[in-house]
Design a protein around this motif. Structure first.
Motif, short mmCIF file in Angstrom:
data_model
loop_
_atom_site.label_atom_id
_atom_site.label_comp_id
_atom_site.label_asym_id
_atom_site.label_seq_id
_atom_site.Cartn_x
_atom_site.Cartn_y
_atom_site.Cartn_z
N UNK A 535 0.81 -1.21 0.00
CA UNK A 535 0.00 0.00 0.00
C UNK A 535 0.85 1.27 0.00
N UNK A 536 2.14 1.13 0.02
CA UNK A 536 3.00 2.31 0.20
C UNK A 536 2.76 3.37 -0.88
N UNK A 537 2.61 2.92 -2.11
CA UNK A 537 2.40 3.89 -3.18
C UNK A 537 1.07 4.60 -2.99
N UNK A 538 0.05 3.82 -2.69
CA UNK A 538 -1.26 4.43 -2.48
C UNK A 538 -1.22 5.43 -1.34
N UNK A 539 -0.53 5.05 -0.26
CA UNK A 539 -0.47 5.96 0.89
C UNK A 539 0.25 7.25 0.51
N UNK A 540 1.28 7.13 -0.29
CA UNK A 540 1.98 8.34 -0.72
C UNK A 540 1.07 9.24 -1.56
N UNK A 541 0.31 8.62 -2.44
CA UNK A 541 -0.61 9.42 -3.26
C UNK A 541 -1.74 10.01 -2.41
N UNK A 542 -2.23 9.21 -1.50
CA UNK A 542 -3.29 9.71 -0.61
C UNK A 542 -2.78 10.86 0.25
N UNK A 543 -1.52 10.78 0.63
CA UNK A 543 -0.95 11.85 1.45
C UNK A 543 -0.96 13.18 0.68
#
Lengths: 573, 455
Positions: A535-543
């Motif tokens: 999920x790291x990429x998604x979390x970065x985008x969500x951030x």
């Protein structure tokens, strides 16, 4: 559950999507948690964008995503809301209050791994289904709401119309012909087996009991099985269900069902349009409140004991007031102001009644009614300078810098803190030091064995709030000595300094770490599961979306490929 | 709010009262004793035993326990149980086998009744046991399918670590009920029905269950399910039970009214002892009726934060007291009389355990009491103020119909706690390959018993 084989990353920009939000295919990529051992690093730093210069790179860039359940069970809150909406009840039935509880699964109450139908809960569901079936079929007005207006007049046709219409709403998809036949058979037995005003009501009573105990009601079943490429697209009805439970904690409404039936949820744009509609509804406010209630631990505001000689006006009843203050503040920031975590940490407005106004030192006339006020921006900023957080992280007579620091590191910044070691000698007696801070520093600060965690992360965050005492009152001096709330904290990979909580809140509110932390928690709650390395990429985008406000972040959660699809199962059955 | 108590249910949703029976402190003797049972009461945060502080918990000497001898050792916490000296089996020298994983409390809770390893993931305060607990083993083997052990709780739920005791299997933590009225209603909240109405109800529930089972089987027949999803559906499927008719038991209305009255404040520190006693009434009733063969009662949350009132004054969080500092962490202002307060809290738990023994002893069976039929255990998920895993307290009472060698204080010599639960499991009837169970817990542990515990 075994990890699946890794799959290739697919990052794509979808035309027409509202931002450059790019997605994981859940699954797919993989960046590990950028966690260093000890007390440095952040959780979920994006690849190549790590704000944490001291963190190691992910040792396994092919960390796969895990398959999620096909049967996430409704949380008790979701069950309660669903029953109310499904049966068109004016008030919640309240039956879930005595349901068998669920063990904790992280911060939030909807983690799929903790939600199971156990013998105790099955019995709860049975009891509730029988009670609700009696409630609804004993009242002709209530029962009429469950029958389509164009139902035939003949008994058989009417029963079939009821089963098909109600069944679609209970299962959150149209029933198959075999399912309709099965329910009609149960309906037919009702006449002989249960009581009721008439034969139709009896049939409906027994059928309702079955609907409310069906796995298709108590789980959000994801039955889709046909993969397209690396992923299985969810059906429109499955997406509608996922969307409504994420944004409303309840079943879809008629408009969402209609959108699903019309194929309007097969695209990101279609999902976004419905998500925006749902987010404008009051039910979304309740969902946002439930998220923050758990994240900020409002339940810790209850049952606080304070030294009556120092704080004679303190009563445990203030717990409810502090919760209400926090709920109104969050709703105001997110929905009235369009803000997010930045504003939650920095906005100096709040809502008070007379009791809270007194602790804040507000001048003016207040009563039991809550009113919006501007606090002094020199002494108060956002949620971390509110009485609830401060008093629940304090002893009965003074501030608790360490508890405050741990909460901020874990819940707001997502810094990795190991648990404390055993067998650590206690702090020296208070009488030997001028201030609380001096005493804590002597024991755990820089140059001591507690330096790694306390000296660099816990104490600096906690010390920023040294001006706020045991009940969150603001004070300039402690034991006649000036309060020192200045310190330095390693934020986004570099040390930042501040003089007090106002400056500290302002710094963290702008940091990548805090937005990534808020995004990670929203992913956990929105998707009802623990975050995974993938999920790291998604979390970065969500951030990044988080910087536009909580609503933008929530909408972005509906725009991931992971939201509209699931990973195929590859495990040998 | 709808009143659920008017609706029929019972343990597993299956019991109907026929006939209504008052069994609270019965005047007449029960004709026959229920099958052997085990009750586990868990205290948190260790006890005040020998560290850099003197031991004020255990009886002073090993060997035979007498009422007069225990009563004379009033500085020892176990002394409060002197009335039951001949029924007690006090066991020192039993350790947890495995290290925790980032949180001593969680790791202790994980191993307390499981003798299993602590999970790698999740870790810290979210760590879980990698095996089933002894109450589950007893229930799984000796209770009807679909009837779970009774899992009760008293006190706060902090949200940091809540339930810790009862596991269906690896990482399958069972939730506990902390509201006595709810617990009672679910167990015994039945009402009288005539035979014809009962047959109709039975048929109605069967028709619903059949449809639901059909839905479940259809889902379980899929070939594309993960192992987790298969287990999830199987648990659900096995939970569905048809109506059975059994004798029902009941507590007096006045006691139920007290349980109902305390519902809004069931989790407050001030009510922990009252709620504990109510839960013990329910447990005693349940085992007397043969409703369950295993029950757990957890007092306080994972690192029990109850604020006890001692010397007429509300004290700091018990967890803080147990560390002797004003903090849940590793550092804080000292609590100067922390050891003394902790000892008082140990005695509070001892007196609560005595209440349970009083309840069990109030049911007369032949020339003995219900207590003689089963085993009640007062244990802890940590040893001492340093929250060590060595020399965990085990105070057992009752003999499981003569299986245990009661009336003594023994030192097991540093064995792992799987052997303790082998003894208890075997005492109530658990078997391995037809012989008394001796292999409970993690497979890496040495099997066997603590022979000195057994007659």
């Amino acid at each position: 559950m075994k990890p699946e084989q890794s799959r290739r990353v697919r990052r794509e920009r979808r035309p027409g999507s509202r931002s450059s939000f790019t997605l994981i295919a859940s699954g797919l990529l993989a960046v590990g948690l950028a966690l260093a051992g000890g007390c440095v690093g952040t959780i979920g730093d994006p690849p190549g964008e790590s704000s944490c210069t001291s963190c190691p790179t992910n040792p396994d860039p092919a960390t796969p995503a895990l398959e999620t359940t096909r049967f996430p069970r409704l949380s008790h809150l979701q069950w309660e809301n669903s029953v109310q909406d499904l049966l068109y009840l004016a008030q919640p039935a309240g039956l879930s209050a005595s349901f068998t509880g669920d063990p904790l699964g992280g911060i939030f109450d909807n983690n799929e791994s903790s939600l199971q139908v156990t013998p105790g809960l099955w019995a709860d569901y049975q009891t509730a289904a029988e009670a609700l079936s009696v409630l609804v079929t004993s009242d002709a007005t209530k029962l009429a709401k469950l029958i389509p207006s164009d139902a035939p007049a003949d008994a058989a046709g009417r029963a079939k119309a009821f089963v098909e219409h109600f069944g679609m709403r209970a299962y959150r998809r149209p029933l198959t012909p075999a399912e309709v036949t099965g329910y009609l058979a149960v309906f037919a037995k009702g006449k002989a087996l249960v009581d009721g005003p008439d034969d139709f009501a009896k049939g409906a009573r027994l059928a309702l009991q079955a609907f409310l105990q069906s796995p298709h009601f108590v789980y959000r079943v994801e039955a889709s099985s046909t993969a397209i490429g690396a992923m299985i697209p969810l059906s429109g009805f499955e997406i509608a269900t996922k969307l409504s439970y994420m944004l409303w904690n309840t079943m879809p409404d008629d408009a969402l069902f209609a959108a699903a039936a019309a194929g309007k949820l097969d695209s990101a744009e279609g999902v976004l349009a419905q998500a925006q509609r749902l987010l404008a509804d009051d039910r979304a406010r309740m969902m946002v409140a439930a998220f923050h209630h758990q994240l900020f631990q409002y339940d810790h505001y209850d049952d606080l004991t304070k030294d009556p000689t120092l704080f004679p006006d303190w009563t445990p009843a203030l717990g409810a007031d502090m919760k209400q203050e926090s709920e109104m503040f969050v709703e105001d920031v997110v929905f009235a102001e369009g803000g997010g975590i930045k504003q939650l940490l920095t906005e100096p407005t709040t809502f008070v009644n007379a009791d809270l106004a007194s602790i804040y030192g507000l001048k003016g006339s207040f009563d039991s009614k809550f009113v919006k006020v501007d606090l002094d921006p020199k002494t108060r900023s956002g949620i971390l300078t509110r009485i609830g957080f401060l008093a629940s992280n304090a002893t009965s007579h003074e501030q608790h810098s360490i508890h405050r620091g741990v909460f901020i590191n874990r819940r707001i910044i997502c810094a990795k803190l190991p648990d404390p070691p055993n067998n650590v000698p206690p702090l020296p007696p208070a009488s030997a030091f001028k201030t609380n801070r001096e005493r804590v520093e002597k024991h755990t600060g820089k140059g001591t064995c507690g330096e790694t965690c306390h000296g660099t992360l816990i104490n600096p965050a906690g010390f920023a709030f040294e001006h706020y005492g045991a009940i969150g009152q603001y004070e300039d001096t402690e034991n006649g000595n000036p309060v020192n709330s200045a310190d330095t904290y390693p934020l986004d990979g570099k040390d930042v300094s501040y003089n007090d909580a106002i400056a500290f809140d302002g710094l963290i509110a702008e940091s990548d770490q805090v937005h990534a932390c808020y995004a990670k928690h929203w992913l956990q709650y929105g998707y009802g599961r623990a975050d995974q390395p993938a999920d790291a990429v998604a979390i970065a985008d969500l951030a990044k979306e988080s910087r536009k406000g909580a609503k933008a972040l929530i909408l972005a959660l509906t725009q991931t490929q992971a939201f509209r699809s699931r990973i195929p199962h590859t495990e040998t059955p | 709010m709808m009143q659920r108590r008017h609706f029929l249910r019972g343990l597993g949703g299956v019991i109907i009262a026929l006939p209504f029976l008052e069994t609270f402190a019965p005047k007449g003797a029960l004709a026959a004793g229920p099958p052997p049972f085990a009750i586990f009461m868990r205290q948190a945060n260790g006890v005040v035993q020998k560290t850099d502080e003197p031991d004020v918990f255990w009886p002073k000497a090993l060997g035979k326990l007498t009422k007069a001898g225990l009563a004379a050792e009033s500085d020892r916490a176990v002394s409060v149980l002197s009335d039951y000296a001949d029924k007690l089996l006090v066991v020192q020298g039993v350790n947890f086998a495995f290290p925790g994983n980032g949180c001593g409390h969680s790791g202790g809770g994980n191993q307390c009744l499981t003798a299993a390893k602590v999970s790698d993931t999740p870790s810290g305060n979210e760590s879980l046991a990698m095996g089933e607990s002894i109450d589950n083993r007893i229930a799984r083997e000796l209770q009807p399918a679909g009837v779970e052990p009774l899992t009760l709780y008293a006190g706060k739920m902090s949200g940091y670590i809540n339930e810790v005791l009862s596991y269906r299997g690896p990482k399958q933590l069972r939730s506990a009920e902390r509201d006595p009225f709810v617990a009672y209603t679910k167990l015994f909240g039945a009402q009288n029905m005539d035979a014809a109405a009962l047959e109709r109800l039975k048929a109605a529930r069967s028709s619903v269950n059949d449809l639901v089972r059909g839905d479940m089987k259809s889902l379980m027949g899929r070939t594309d399910l993960s192992a987790d999803d298969r287990a999830r559906l199987q648990l659900h499927f096995d939970s569905i039970r048809d109506l059975e008719v059994k004798m029902a038991c009941a507590l007096p209305d006045m006691r139920l009214a007290e349980m109902q009255a305390i519902q809004p404040t069931v989790g407050s520190s001030d009510n922990v002892q009252t709620v504990t006693k109510m839960q013990m009434d329910i447990i005693a009733l349940a085992v007397s009726c043969g409703s369950v063969r295993a029950a757990t009662l957890q007092i306080g949350d994972g690192n029990d934060s109850t604020e006890y009132t001692i010397y007429g004054q509300k004290q700091y969080s018990y967890h803080w007291i147990s560390h002797r500092i004003q903090s849940d962490g590793a550092s804080g202002t000292p609590i100067d009389n922390g050891a003394e307060l902790h000892h008082e809290i140990d005695k509070i738990h001892g007196n609560l355990f005595k209440y349970l023994l009083d309840r069990l002893a109030s049911y007369t069976i032949g020339s003995g009491t219900l207590l003689d039929s089963g085993i009640a255990v007062w244990t802890n998920d940590l040893a001492d103020k340093y929250h060590s895993y060595s020399n965990i307290p085990y105070i057992l009472a009752g003999g499981a119909n003569g299986f245990l060698a009661t009336g003594q204080h023994i030192d097991a010599g540093g064995v792992t706690n799987n052997k303790m639960w082998n003894v208890v499991g075997a005492a109530v009837g658990c078997k391995t390959n037809g012989k008394p169970m001796d292999d409970f817990g993690d497979p890496s542990l040495d099997p066997g018993f603590i022979p000195a515990m057994m007659v």
